[in-house]
Scaffold this motif. Structure first.
Motif, PDB file in Angstrom:
ATOM      1  N   THR A 167      46.673  18.917 -15.988  1.00  0.00           N
ATOM      2  CA  THR A 167      46.950  19.853 -14.899  1.00  0.00           C
ATOM      3  C   THR A 167      46.230  19.434 -13.624  1.00  0.00           C
ATOM      4  O   THR A 167      46.816  19.435 -12.535  1.00  0.00           O
ATOM      5  CB  THR A 167      46.530  21.278 -15.299  1.00  0.00           C
ATOM      6  N   LEU A 168      44.967  19.059 -13.755  1.00  0.00           N
ATOM      7  CA  LEU A 168      44.216  18.582 -12.586  1.00  0.00           C
ATOM      8  C   LEU A 168      44.818  17.296 -12.023  1.00  0.00           C
ATOM      9  O   LEU A 168      44.855  17.099 -10.808  1.00  0.00           O
ATOM     10  CB  LEU A 168      42.751  18.344 -12.950  1.00  0.00           C
ATOM     11  N   PHE A 169      45.276  16.435 -12.904  1.00  0.00           N
ATOM     12  CA  PHE A 169      45.895  15.184 -12.470  1.00  0.00           C
ATOM     13  C   PHE A 169      47.140  15.451 -11.632  1.00  0.00           C
ATOM     14  O   PHE A 169      47.341  14.831 -10.582  1.00  0.00           O
ATOM     15  CB  PHE A 169      46.250  14.333 -13.698  1.00  0.00           C
ATOM     16  N   LEU A 170      47.981  16.390 -12.087  1.00  0.00           N
ATOM     17  CA  LEU A 170      49.203  16.709 -11.339  1.00  0.00           C
ATOM     18  C   LEU A 170      48.882  17.391 -10.006  1.00  0.00           C
ATOM     19  O   LEU A 170      49.613  17.220  -9.034  1.00  0.00           O
ATOM     20  CB  LEU A 170      50.124  17.580 -12.168  1.00  0.00           C
ATOM     21  N   GLU A 171      47.796  18.160  -9.952  1.00  0.00           N
ATOM     22  CA  GLU A 171      47.391  18.767  -8.680  1.00  0.00           C
ATOM     23  C   GLU A 171      46.880  17.710  -7.714  1.00  0.00           C
ATOM     24  O   GLU A 171      47.142  17.772  -6.521  1.00  0.00           O
ATOM     25  CB  GLU A 171      46.301  19.811  -8.925  1.00  0.00           C
ATOM     26  N   ARG A 172      46.137  16.749  -8.235  1.00  0.00           N
ATOM     27  CA  ARG A 172      45.542  15.700  -7.388  1.00  0.00           C
ATOM     28  C   ARG A 172      46.584  14.693  -6.920  1.00  0.00           C
ATOM     29  O   ARG A 172      46.522  14.202  -5.802  1.00  0.00           O
ATOM     30  CB  ARG A 172      44.455  14.985  -8.186  1.00  0.00           C
ATOM     31  N   PHE A 173      47.541  14.381  -7.773  1.00  0.00           N
ATOM     32  CA  PHE A 173      48.587  13.400  -7.454  1.00  0.00           C
ATOM     33  C   PHE A 173      49.963  14.046  -7.608  1.00  0.00           C
ATOM     34  O   PHE A 173      50.661  13.807  -8.597  1.00  0.00           O
ATOM     35  CB  PHE A 173      48.487  12.174  -8.376  1.00  0.00           C
ATOM     36  N   GLU A 231      52.732  13.429  -6.172  1.00  0.00           N
ATOM     37  CA  GLU A 231      53.858  12.510  -6.051  1.00  0.00           C
ATOM     38  C   GLU A 231      54.233  11.869  -7.385  1.00  0.00           C
ATOM     39  O   GLU A 231      55.310  11.311  -7.534  1.00  0.00           O
ATOM     40  CB  GLU A 231      53.563  11.419  -5.017  1.00  0.00           C
ATOM     41  N   VAL A 232      53.354  11.950  -8.371  1.00  0.00           N
ATOM     42  CA  VAL A 232      53.617  11.348  -9.679  1.00  0.00           C
ATOM     43  C   VAL A 232      54.090  12.451 -10.614  1.00  0.00           C
ATOM     44  O   VAL A 232      53.328  13.026 -11.369  1.00  0.00           O
ATOM     45  CB  VAL A 232      52.343  10.677 -10.246  1.00  0.00           C
ATOM     46  N   THR A 233      55.378  12.732 -10.573  1.00  0.00           N
ATOM     47  CA  THR A 233      55.915  13.829 -11.375  1.00  0.00           C
ATOM     48  C   THR A 233      56.516  13.343 -12.688  1.00  0.00           C
ATOM     49  O   THR A 233      56.811  14.151 -13.550  1.00  0.00           O
ATOM     50  CB  THR A 233      57.007  14.574 -10.596  1.00  0.00           C
ATOM     51  N   ASP A 234      56.697  12.032 -12.851  1.00  0.00           N
ATOM     52  CA  ASP A 234      57.347  11.530 -14.056  1.00  0.00           C
ATOM     53  C   ASP A 234      56.372  11.076 -15.131  1.00  0.00           C
ATOM     54  O   ASP A 234      56.781  10.497 -16.122  1.00  0.00           O
ATOM     55  CB  ASP A 234      58.304  10.395 -13.708  1.00  0.00           C
ATOM     56  N   VAL A 235      55.071  11.368 -14.978  1.00  0.00           N
ATOM     57  CA  VAL A 235      54.099  11.043 -16.009  1.00  0.00           C
ATOM     58  C   VAL A 235      54.106  12.162 -17.044  1.00  0.00           C
ATOM     59  O   VAL A 235      53.842  13.315 -16.724  1.00  0.00           O
ATOM     60  CB  VAL A 235      52.683  10.877 -15.412  1.00  0.00           C
ATOM     61  N   THR A 236      54.419  11.814 -18.277  1.00  0.00           N
ATOM     62  CA  THR A 236      54.472  12.823 -19.333  1.00  0.00           C
ATOM     63  C   THR A 236      53.069  13.096 -19.867  1.00  0.00           C
ATOM     64  O   THR A 236      52.135  12.331 -19.613  1.00  0.00           O
ATOM     65  CB  THR A 236      55.361  12.353 -20.486  1.00  0.00           C
ATOM     66  N   LYS A 237      52.945  14.166 -20.622  1.00  0.00           N
ATOM     67  CA  LYS A 237      51.649  14.503 -21.230  1.00  0.00           C
ATOM     68  C   LYS A 237      51.212  13.413 -22.200  1.00  0.00           C
ATOM     69  O   LYS A 237      50.035  13.084 -22.280  1.00  0.00           O
ATOM     70  CB  LYS A 237      51.743  15.839 -21.968  1.00  0.00           C
ATOM     71  N   THR A 238      52.156  12.854 -22.911  1.00  0.00           N
ATOM     72  CA  THR A 238      51.837  11.807 -23.876  1.00  0.00           C
ATOM     73  C   THR A 238      51.342  10.552 -23.173  1.00  0.00           C
ATOM     74  O   THR A 238      50.358   9.947 -23.597  1.00  0.00           O
ATOM     75  CB  THR A 238      53.074  11.474 -24.729  1.00  0.00           C
ATOM     76  N   ALA A 239      52.005  10.150 -22.093  1.00  0.00           N
ATOM     77  CA  ALA A 239      51.580   8.970 -21.344  1.00  0.00           C
ATOM     78  C   ALA A 239      50.193   9.185 -20.754  1.00  0.00           C
ATOM     79  O   ALA A 239      49.358   8.284 -20.748  1.00  0.00           O
ATOM     80  CB  ALA A 239      52.576   8.660 -20.236  1.00  0.00           C
ATOM     81  N   PHE A 240      49.931  10.396 -20.286  1.00  0.00           N
ATOM     82  CA  PHE A 240      48.624  10.711 -19.732  1.00  0.00           C
ATOM     83  C   PHE A 240      47.549  10.659 -20.819  1.00  0.00           C
ATOM     84  O   PHE A 240      46.477  10.089 -20.628  1.00  0.00           O
ATOM     85  CB  PHE A 240      48.649  12.098 -19.074  1.00  0.00           C
ATOM     86  N   THR A 265      36.827  10.520 -14.656  1.00  0.00           N
ATOM     87  CA  THR A 265      35.990  11.664 -14.303  1.00  0.00           C
ATOM     88  C   THR A 265      36.332  12.905 -15.123  1.00  0.00           C
ATOM     89  O   THR A 265      35.578  13.868 -15.101  1.00  0.00           O
ATOM     90  CB  THR A 265      36.115  12.022 -12.811  1.00  0.00           C
ATOM     91  N   THR A 266      37.451  12.879 -15.856  1.00  0.00           N
ATOM     92  CA  THR A 266      37.847  14.044 -16.649  1.00  0.00           C
ATOM     93  C   THR A 266      37.341  13.955 -18.078  1.00  0.00           C
ATOM     94  O   THR A 266      37.798  14.707 -18.939  1.00  0.00           O
ATOM     95  CB  THR A 266      39.380  14.195 -16.670  1.00  0.00           C
ATOM     96  N   LYS A 267      36.395  13.081 -18.346  1.00  0.00           N
ATOM     97  CA  LYS A 267      35.861  12.933 -19.696  1.00  0.00           C
ATOM     98  C   LYS A 267      35.209  14.238 -20.135  1.00  0.00           C
ATOM     99  O   LYS A 267      34.483  14.868 -19.378  1.00  0.00           O
ATOM    100  CB  LYS A 267      34.853  11.797 -19.757  1.00  0.00           C
ATOM    101  N   GLY A 268      35.483  14.649 -21.345  1.00  0.00           N
ATOM    102  CA  GLY A 268      34.931  15.886 -21.872  1.00  0.00           C
ATOM    103  C   GLY A 268      35.851  17.081 -21.713  1.00  0.00           C
ATOM    104  O   GLY A 268      35.606  18.130 -22.296  1.00  0.00           O
ATOM    105  N   MET A 269      36.907  16.941 -20.940  1.00  0.00           N
ATOM    106  CA  MET A 269      37.871  18.024 -20.762  1.00  0.00           C
ATOM    107  C   MET A 269      38.962  17.904 -21.814  1.00  0.00           C
ATOM    108  O   MET A 269      39.165  16.844 -22.398  1.00  0.00           O
ATOM    109  CB  MET A 269      38.509  17.949 -19.378  1.00  0.00           C
ATOM    110  N   LYS A 270      39.670  18.992 -22.034  1.00  0.00           N
ATOM    111  CA  LYS A 270      40.828  18.947 -22.920  1.00  0.00           C
ATOM    112  C   LYS A 270      41.971  18.261 -22.183  1.00  0.00           C
ATOM    113  O   LYS A 270      42.019  18.260 -20.955  1.00  0.00           O
ATOM    114  CB  LYS A 270      41.237  20.349 -23.333  1.00  0.00           C
ATOM    115  N   ASN A 271      42.893  17.682 -22.946  1.00  0.00           N
ATOM    116  CA  ASN A 271      44.005  16.933 -22.355  1.00  0.00           C
ATOM    117  C   ASN A 271      44.839  17.781 -21.403  1.00  0.00           C
ATOM    118  O   ASN A 271      45.212  17.322 -20.330  1.00  0.00           O
ATOM    119  CB  ASN A 271      44.899  16.352 -23.438  1.00  0.00           C
ATOM    120  N   ILE A 272      45.136  19.007 -21.778  1.00  0.00           N
ATOM    121  CA  ILE A 272      46.011  19.840 -20.949  1.00  0.00           C
ATOM    122  C   ILE A 272      45.326  20.203 -19.640  1.00  0.00           C
ATOM    123  O   ILE A 272      45.962  20.236 -18.583  1.00  0.00           O
ATOM    124  CB  ILE A 272      46.502  21.095 -21.727  1.00  0.00           C
ATOM    125  N   GLU A 273      44.014  20.471 -19.682  1.00  0.00           N
ATOM    126  CA  GLU A 273      43.279  20.772 -18.452  1.00  0.00           C
ATOM    127  C   GLU A 273      43.234  19.554 -17.540  1.00  0.00           C
ATOM    128  O   GLU A 273      43.450  19.656 -16.327  1.00  0.00           O
ATOM    129  CB  GLU A 273      41.860  21.218 -18.784  1.00  0.00           C
TER     130      GLU A 273
END
Length: 74
Positions: free
Chosen positions: A29-35, A37-46, A18-26
């Protein structure tokens, strides 16, 4: 590597789609707000997961393509 834990399930993958068209950092950030409990996902893995799911959009350098070369050519 201490242990292997599966991070990407269907719910997270659907959210990433659902985040298609957004920049990776945005999107990250939304992913970390929504989940939270998943704090060990790095920006690169995302970013890699977004790319695998096709939510990252087109490449930044579309003119760079590797043309197929004949067998045994260098």
């Amino acid at each position: 590597m201490k242990y292997f834990r599966k991070i990407w399930d269907e719910e997270k993958n659907e959210f990433i789609k659902t985040t298609k068209g957004m920049k990776n950092i945005e999107a990250y950030t939304l992913f970390l707000e929504r989940f939270p409990e998943v704090t060990d996902v790095t920006k690169t893995a995302f970013a890699n997961q977004r790319s695998r799911l096709g939510a990252a959009g087109p490449s930044k350098n579309p003119s760079f393509t590797r043309a197929p070369r004949p067998l045994y050519s260098e």
